[in-house]
Design a protein around this motif. Structure first.
Motif, PDB file in Angstrom:
ATOM      1  N   GLU A  53      -4.318  -3.777 -13.748  1.00 56.27           N
ATOM      2  CA  GLU A  53      -3.998  -5.026 -14.433  1.00 56.27           C
ATOM      3  C   GLU A  53      -5.276  -5.617 -15.020  1.00 56.27           C
ATOM      4  O   GLU A  53      -6.307  -5.681 -14.350  1.00 56.27           O
ATOM      5  N   ASP A  85       2.624  -6.529 -20.906  1.00 54.45           N
ATOM      6  CA  ASP A  85       3.197  -6.930 -19.630  1.00 54.45           C
ATOM      7  C   ASP A  85       4.725  -7.007 -19.698  1.00 54.45           C
ATOM      8  O   ASP A  85       5.338  -8.026 -19.387  1.00 54.45           O
ATOM      9  N   ASP A  87       8.043  -4.805 -18.435  1.00 51.40           N
ATOM     10  CA  ASP A  87       8.495  -3.696 -17.604  1.00 51.40           C
ATOM     11  C   ASP A  87       9.268  -2.675 -18.424  1.00 51.40           C
ATOM     12  O   ASP A  87      10.071  -3.020 -19.292  1.00 51.40           O
ATOM     13  N   TRP A 128      -1.922  -3.805 -19.008  1.00 48.27           N
ATOM     14  CA  TRP A 128      -2.029  -2.754 -17.997  1.00 48.27           C
ATOM     15  C   TRP A 128      -2.709  -1.566 -18.664  1.00 48.27           C
ATOM     16  O   TRP A 128      -2.220  -1.040 -19.667  1.00 48.27           O
ATOM     17  N   ASN A 168      -2.725  -6.386  -7.902  1.00 42.94           N
ATOM     18  CA  ASN A 168      -1.661  -5.816  -8.715  1.00 42.94           C
ATOM     19  C   ASN A 168      -2.078  -4.542  -9.430  1.00 42.94           C
ATOM     20  O   ASN A 168      -3.198  -4.411  -9.918  1.00 42.94           O
ATOM     21  N   ALA A 170       0.097  -0.771 -11.382  1.00 39.14           N
ATOM     22  CA  ALA A 170       1.378  -0.269 -11.866  1.00 39.14           C
ATOM     23  C   ALA A 170       1.272   1.226 -12.109  1.00 39.14           C
ATOM     24  O   ALA A 170       0.168   1.796 -12.160  1.00 39.14           O
ATOM     25  N   ASN A 171       2.425   1.848 -12.279  1.00 44.74           N
ATOM     26  CA  ASN A 171       2.488   3.278 -12.563  1.00 44.74           C
ATOM     27  C   ASN A 171       3.199   3.536 -13.882  1.00 44.74           C
ATOM     28  O   ASN A 171       4.222   2.901 -14.168  1.00 44.74           O
ATOM     29  N   ILE A 181       6.034   1.899 -18.472  1.00 45.30           N
ATOM     30  CA  ILE A 181       5.332   1.195 -17.414  1.00 45.30           C
ATOM     31  C   ILE A 181       6.316   0.723 -16.341  1.00 45.30           C
ATOM     32  O   ILE A 181       7.369   0.169 -16.658  1.00 45.30           O
ATOM     33  N   LEU A 183       6.304  -1.830 -13.584  1.00 39.26           N
ATOM     34  CA  LEU A 183       5.594  -2.957 -12.981  1.00 39.26           C
ATOM     35  C   LEU A 183       6.028  -3.133 -11.532  1.00 39.26           C
ATOM     36  O   LEU A 183       7.164  -2.837 -11.159  1.00 39.26           O
ATOM     37  N   THR A 185       4.966  -1.513  -8.919  1.00 40.58           N
ATOM     38  CA  THR A 185       5.113  -0.249  -8.182  1.00 40.58           C
ATOM     39  C   THR A 185       3.854   0.163  -7.437  1.00 40.58           C
ATOM     40  O   THR A 185       3.804   1.249  -6.872  1.00 40.58           O
ATOM     41  N   SER A 186       2.807  -0.677  -7.427  1.00 34.75           N
ATOM     42  CA  SER A 186       1.571  -0.291  -6.753  1.00 34.75           C
ATOM     43  C   SER A 186       0.734  -1.526  -6.439  1.00 34.75           C
ATOM     44  O   SER A 186       0.837  -2.560  -7.107  1.00 34.75           O
TER      45      SER A 186
END
Length: 225
Positions: A53, A85, A87, A128, A168, A170-171, A181, A183, A185-186
Motif C-alpha cells: 500500500e 484502490d 477491489d 497498491w 495493509n 494485497a495480492n 487486485i 484488497l 488479502t494480506s
C-alpha cells in the motif's frame, strides 16, 4: 585543439548520459524484511505476486521505477504494476514483462531492466504497487515485514510525500495477462522501493560545446597570419 574539443564533447555527452540513470529512491520499506513468502500460489486463491500500500500526501508525486526485494528460485517472468484502490480492478499501469534468471536475494528494480518510466501518483490517493509473475508455482520468494500477530517487525515510513504503512497489503489474483487486485488479502509489508521520475537531459550541454569549438575553429581559420 581538435583533440581538446572532441574530448570536451565526449565528456559532456558522458555526463548527460549518466544523469539518465541517476534516479534516486523516493521511499523504501524499512526494517530487516526477515520474513518470506512464495509466489505464485494456488490456495487459498491464485495469488501471482504481492502489493504494497502506498499513500500519497497533499501533492502529486511522479515515480520512474519500482523495486521489490525478491529471489527467483527458477527462471521467472515479472512485470511491475500499479493498482488504484478499487477491489478486483485491473492495473492502471504495468511495465513490459522481463525475464529473471534464478538468482540470489536482492532488489529487483525495473530501471535495471530497461523499464524506467514516468507515472504520476495523484495527491491524497491510495495505490497498491508491486509485482506480478508468470512462472511455475512457488518459484519466487518475496521478502516482507510481518505485521501480524505482534510483535511487529516493521514500521510505517513517510518520505518525499509518500507513506508506506505497516498493516495493509494485497495480492494480485488471477492470471499474468489479467491480474486483479484482491484488497484485504494480506498484512505482509512488502519490501518495495519507488524511484523518482527519471529526468531526460537536454542536449544543450554537448551542443553548446560543439558550437563553441566550431566557431573557434572558424575564427582561427580567418585570422590573418
Amino acid at each position: 585543439m581538435r583533440f581538446q574539443c572532441l574530448f570536451a564533447v565526449v565528456l559532456s555527452l558522458f555526463i548527460n548520459a549518466q544523469s539518465i540513470w541517476a534516479a534516486s529512491v523516493l521511499i523504501e520499506t524499512p526494517g530487516a524484511l526477515a520474513s518470506s513468502g512464495l509466489r505464485p500460489i494456488s490456495v487459498p486463491y491464485n495469488a501471482i505476486g504481492h502489493m504494497a500500500e502506498v499513500r500519497v500526501g497533499p501533492n502529486p508525486v511522479t515515480i520512474g521505477g519500482i523495486g521489490v526485494m525478491g529471489q527467483p528460485l527458477l527462471t521467472s517472468k515479472i512485470a511491475w504494476v500499479v493498482y488504484s484502490d478499487i477491489d478486483k480492478s485491473a492495473p492502471i499501469f504495468r511495465t513490459d514483462a522481463v525475464t529473471l534468471a534464478a538468482g540470489a536475494r536482492q532488489w529487483y528494480d525495473s530501471i535495471d531492466y530497461g523499464q524506467d518510466f514516468s507515472f504520476t501518483l495523484q495527491a491524497s490517493q491510495k495505490y497498491w504497487i508491486g509485482f506480478v509473475l508468470d512462472t511455475s508455482l512457488e518459484s519466487f520468494l518475496f521478502f516482507y515485514n510481518d505485521s501480524f500477530p505482534p510483535p511487529r517487525d516493521g514500521q510505517s515510513v513517510t518520505q518525499n510525500g509518500l507513506t508506506l504503512p505497516l498493516e495493509n497489503a494485497a495480492n494480485p489474483i488471477g492470471t499474468f495477462n489479467d491480474p486483479r487486485i484482491g484488497l484485504g488479502t494480506s498484512t505482509a509489508q512488502l519490501g518495495v522501493r519507488l524511484y523518482e521520475g527519471v529526468p531526460v537531459p537536454e542536449p544543450a550541454g554537448p551542443l553548446l560545446v560543439l558550437t563553441g569549438c566550431t566557431l573557434l575553429a572558424f575564427s582561427r581559420r580567418r585570422t590573418p597570419r
